[in-house]
Design a protein around this motif. Structure first.
Motif, PDB file in Angstrom:
ATOM      1  N   UNK A   1      10.140  17.617  13.635  1.00  0.00           N
ATOM      2  CA  UNK A   1      11.117  18.235  12.733  1.00  0.00           C
ATOM      3  C   UNK A   1      12.464  17.528  12.817  1.00  0.00           C
ATOM      4  N   UNK A   2      12.887  17.231  14.037  1.00  0.00           N
ATOM      5  CA  UNK A   2      14.165  16.529  14.222  1.00  0.00           C
ATOM      6  C   UNK A   2      14.113  15.145  13.591  1.00  0.00           C
ATOM      7  N   UNK A   3      13.005  14.423  13.783  1.00  0.00           N
ATOM      8  CA  UNK A   3      12.867  13.085  13.203  1.00  0.00           C
ATOM      9  C   UNK A   3      12.896  13.140  11.680  1.00  0.00           C
ATOM     10  N   UNK A   4      12.316  14.187  11.102  1.00  0.00           N
ATOM     11  CA  UNK A   4      12.338  14.334   9.645  1.00  0.00           C
ATOM     12  C   UNK A   4      13.753  14.596   9.144  1.00  0.00           C
TER      13      UNK A   4
ATOM     14  N   UNK B   1      16.508  12.320   6.587  1.00  0.00           N
ATOM     15  CA  UNK B   1      17.384  12.777   5.501  1.00  0.00           C
ATOM     16  C   UNK B   1      18.822  12.335   5.747  1.00  0.00           C
ATOM     17  N   UNK B   2      19.237  12.331   7.010  1.00  0.00           N
ATOM     18  CA  UNK B   2      20.570  11.818   7.328  1.00  0.00           C
ATOM     19  C   UNK B   2      20.689  10.349   6.928  1.00  0.00           C
ATOM     20  N   UNK B   3      19.672   9.565   7.278  1.00  0.00           N
ATOM     21  CA  UNK B   3      19.697   8.140   6.956  1.00  0.00           C
ATOM     22  C   UNK B   3      19.675   7.914   5.449  1.00  0.00           C
ATOM     23  N   UNK B   4      18.954   8.751   4.730  1.00  0.00           N
ATOM     24  CA  UNK B   4      18.925   8.629   3.272  1.00  0.00           C
ATOM     25  C   UNK B   4      20.296   8.926   2.675  1.00  0.00           C
ATOM     26  N   UNK B   5      20.986   9.912   3.238  1.00  0.00           N
ATOM     27  CA  UNK B   5      22.341  10.221   2.777  1.00  0.00           C
ATOM     28  C   UNK B   5      23.298   9.068   3.079  1.00  0.00           C
ATOM     29  N   UNK B   6      23.079   8.386   4.204  1.00  0.00           N
ATOM     30  CA  UNK B   6      23.923   7.230   4.534  1.00  0.00           C
ATOM     31  C   UNK B   6      23.762   6.110   3.507  1.00  0.00           C
TER      32      UNK B   6
ATOM     33  N   UNK C   1      14.330   4.752  10.370  1.00  0.00           N
ATOM     34  CA  UNK C   1      14.232   6.196  10.590  1.00  0.00           C
ATOM     35  C   UNK C   1      12.882   6.729  10.110  1.00  0.00           C
ATOM     36  N   UNK C   2      12.384   6.218   8.989  1.00  0.00           N
ATOM     37  CA  UNK C   2      11.053   6.621   8.520  1.00  0.00           C
ATOM     38  C   UNK C   2       9.987   6.263   9.549  1.00  0.00           C
ATOM     39  N   UNK C   3      10.072   5.043  10.065  1.00  0.00           N
ATOM     40  CA  UNK C   3       9.089   4.603  11.058  1.00  0.00           C
ATOM     41  C   UNK C   3       9.173   5.431  12.334  1.00  0.00           C
TER      42      UNK C   3
ATOM     43  N   UNK D   1       4.425   0.478  14.888  1.00  0.00           N
ATOM     44  CA  UNK D   1       5.722   0.939  14.375  1.00  0.00           C
ATOM     45  C   UNK D   1       6.874   0.166  14.985  1.00  0.00           C
ATOM     46  N   UNK D   2       6.832  -0.070  16.296  1.00  0.00           N
ATOM     47  CA  UNK D   2       7.941  -0.761  16.949  1.00  0.00           C
ATOM     48  C   UNK D   2       8.140  -2.168  16.394  1.00  0.00           C
ATOM     49  N   UNK D   3       7.053  -2.831  16.019  1.00  0.00           N
ATOM     50  CA  UNK D   3       7.170  -4.190  15.477  1.00  0.00           C
ATOM     51  C   UNK D   3       7.769  -4.164  14.074  1.00  0.00           C
ATOM     52  N   UNK D   4       7.367  -3.188  13.277  1.00  0.00           N
ATOM     53  CA  UNK D   4       7.956  -3.072  11.933  1.00  0.00           C
ATOM     54  C   UNK D   4       9.432  -2.727  12.056  1.00  0.00           C
ATOM     55  N   UNK D   5       9.756  -1.855  13.000  1.00  0.00           N
ATOM     56  CA  UNK D   5      11.162  -1.536  13.231  1.00  0.00           C
ATOM     57  C   UNK D   5      11.940  -2.776  13.659  1.00  0.00           C
ATOM     58  N   UNK D   6      11.334  -3.590  14.518  1.00  0.00           N
ATOM     59  CA  UNK D   6      12.005  -4.815  14.971  1.00  0.00           C
ATOM     60  C   UNK D   6      12.237  -5.768  13.805  1.00  0.00           C
ATOM     61  N   UNK D   7      11.282  -5.823  12.862  1.00  0.00           N
ATOM     62  CA  UNK D   7      11.484  -6.630  11.651  1.00  0.00           C
ATOM     63  C   UNK D   7      12.718  -6.148  10.888  1.00  0.00           C
ATOM     64  N   UNK D   8      12.815  -4.849  10.739  1.00  0.00           N
ATOM     65  CA  UNK D   8      13.964  -4.284  10.019  1.00  0.00           C
ATOM     66  C   UNK D   8      15.267  -4.500  10.786  1.00  0.00           C
ATOM     67  N   UNK D   9      15.182  -4.524  12.107  1.00  0.00           N
ATOM     68  CA  UNK D   9      16.384  -4.788  12.895  1.00  0.00           C
ATOM     69  C   UNK D   9      16.903  -6.201  12.625  1.00  0.00           C
TER      70      UNK D   9
END
Length: 502
Positions: free
Chosen positions: A101-104, A108-113, A181-183, A309-317
């Motif tokens: 729930x917190x991650x979801x 939404x916070x990241x989408x607002x950003x 954040x989605x990942x 997931x961590x690798x996709x996140x690292x790509x985005x980083x």
């Protein structure tokens, strides 16, 4: 401008440049030894502290009589029972987990950003109203010297037309943060699934181990009866009775510990599913499953390198670091904006009588900012290299993790076959030892050793089955297989299944 003014201006520029060069200076050399003066100051500060005595409570409340009368009478949740299997445990945990729930909400916070960052590129409309009352010390054609009121209204529009990548970089950073954040949300779901699987199989393992200990107690008790009968008949010595009694007592102790571990595992599973802790669970799986395992190591590694997931996140980083570098370099370039407005001014409220308008464009270019942009670019470059190194490091770590999990599964599978055979042999050995002792051929130690070996073999078999099932779940998690099939996963997952089957 006279010569004096030019001299002042030149001196100011020289001072600004000198301060800027100083701001770019490198940090001082790092010490490689401790600083004794820091330790001395810390000790001196500690000595100055006033130590107050504390009244420590040595009264053990659990030993107090009528303790219940001193506690608030609050009724706990009513105990209930629940039939549960692995699917139900995982589904309930994912449905009720607070981390998900917190991650979801963080998504939404990241989408607002992202919306906030994108809004900086849009025209900005502002409205202003002001009031002023003043009195002039002189008289003129416009003022007779008495106090006058001034009311002003205005609508102004400002639009940043070109920022040379500063706003675009900020928007891209926000978008990549949203992707990360989605990942993180998907990863939290998978983590919860793995935790629920481990908790369920741990509970099932502890149930089976408690049953093994109960069987051991029964075996020792039956053997003790046989020993006692032979002792009463004068066939065996008192020592056999004593050693058999000790073995039975030890078995009972192990059973108590096993029952306690089972109850704790039940409470832990209830906690992960977020249902009342005192719920009595009835596992529908009476035995451990032994599902087939056909995927190759290369297939497992390939899927992990693509879907973890961590690798996709690292790509985005890395992408985010590139966007930050782009925004930092924009500090070298000018900013172009256009603006326009409509205004009113009058001496009567609300001040809409005399109107006017204005339009214009502006160019802002920081020719020298003391080296701040240069430092920001250096920092962004370093951050980009860090992100790239972390990406490569993550890929290596994931491959190692998948290899370890895969090899563990193969080992656990072999252990299942070995311990399964050991149980059958240990059961036969115990029966032979018991019959030999009853016939007066064998000794008591042979029976006790045989029972101990049987208990160990049964325990090892259950542990091997547990490890195998946990190993499968761990490898699935390491490969990046999602716990919940979201719509965006449908196509990639189908393709991955097809590739794995080739």
């Amino acid at each position: 401008m006279n010569k004096y003014t030019y001299r002042i201006l030149a001196a100011s520029i020289v001072m600004a440049l000198s301060f800027g060069v100083g701001a770019q200076a490198k940090g001082s050399d790092t010490r490689v030894t401790t600083d004794p003066s820091i330790t001395e100051k810390a000790l001196a500060a500690q000595m100055k502290q006033v130590s107050t005595d504390k009244n420590v409570n040595f009264n053990n409340m659990l030993m107090q009589k009528n303790l219940g009368d001193a506690l608030t009478d609050v009724a706990g949740p009513e105990a209930s029972s629940l039939d549960i299997d692995l699917r139900g445990a995982v589904a309930t945990a994912i449905k009720n987990n607070r981390d998900i729930t917190i991650a979801d909400l963080q998504r939404k916070e990241a989408e607002a950003d992202v919306s906030s960052a994108a809004a900086a590129k849009n025209p900005q409309l502002s409205d202003s109203w002001s009031f002023a009352r003043n009195k002039s010390g002189t008289t003129s054609a416009y003022s007779n010297g008495s106090p006058t009121n001034t009311y002003s209204n205005g609508l102004n529009v400002t639009w940043p037309v070109w920022t040379f990548g500063r706003l675009e970089g900020a928007i891209d950073e926000a978008r990549y943060a949203k992707n990360i954040s989605d990942l993180n949300y998907y990863m939290t779901e998978a983590d919860t699934k793995l935790s629920a699987v481990k908790a369920y199989y741990t509970y099932l393992e502890d149930i089976k181990l408690a049953e093994v200990q109960a069987m051991s107690v029964d075996d020792y008790a039956n053997h003790l009866k046989n020993v006692q009968q032979q002792f009463d008949a004068g066939i065996v010595a008192k020592l056999d009775v004593l050693t058999s009694n000790v073995s039975l007592a030890n078995a009972k102790q192990s059973k108590i510990a096993a029952d306690n571990a089972r109850d704790i595992a039940e409470a832990n599973l209830n906690n992960i599913m977020r249902i009342p802790m005192n719920t009595k669970l009835n596992p529908l799986d009476k035995d451990f499953p032994e599902p087939a395992f056909d995927i190759t190591m290369d297939q497992a590694i390939a899927m992990a390198q693509k879907y973890r997931w961590e690798l996709i996140q690292a790509d985005y980083q890395v992408k985010s670091a590139n966007a930050a570098l782009r925004a930092a370099k924009a500090g070298y370039a000018p900013t172009i904006s256009v603006n326009g407005g409509y205004n009113w001014q009058d001496t009567d409220f609300p001040g809409f009588q005399h109107k006017g308008w204005s339009t214009g464009a502006g160019l802002s270019w920081s020719l020298w900012d003391g080296g701040a942009t240069q430092a920001a670019v250096k920092k962004a470059n370093a951050a980009l290299k860090v992100a790239q190194e972390q990406l490569l490091q993550s890929r290596e770590s994931v491959e190692l993790e998948v290899r370890q999990d895969y090899l563990n599964i193969l080992s656990y599978k072999e252990q299942i076959r070995a311990t399964e055979a050991a149980v059958a042999e240990a059961e036969e050995a115990y029966k032979i030892a018991a019959v030999r002792y009853s016939s007066g051929v064998g000794i008591n130690l042979d029976v006790l050793d045989a029972e101990l070996q049987l208990n160990t073999a049964r325990t090892n078999y259950i542990t091997a089955l547990y490890n195998y099932n946990i190993g499968l779940a761990t490898l699935e998690h390491a490969m990046g297989i999602p716990a919940v099939i979201h719509p965006e996963f449908a196509s990639p997952l189908n393709k991955a299944v097809e590739e794995a089957g080739k």
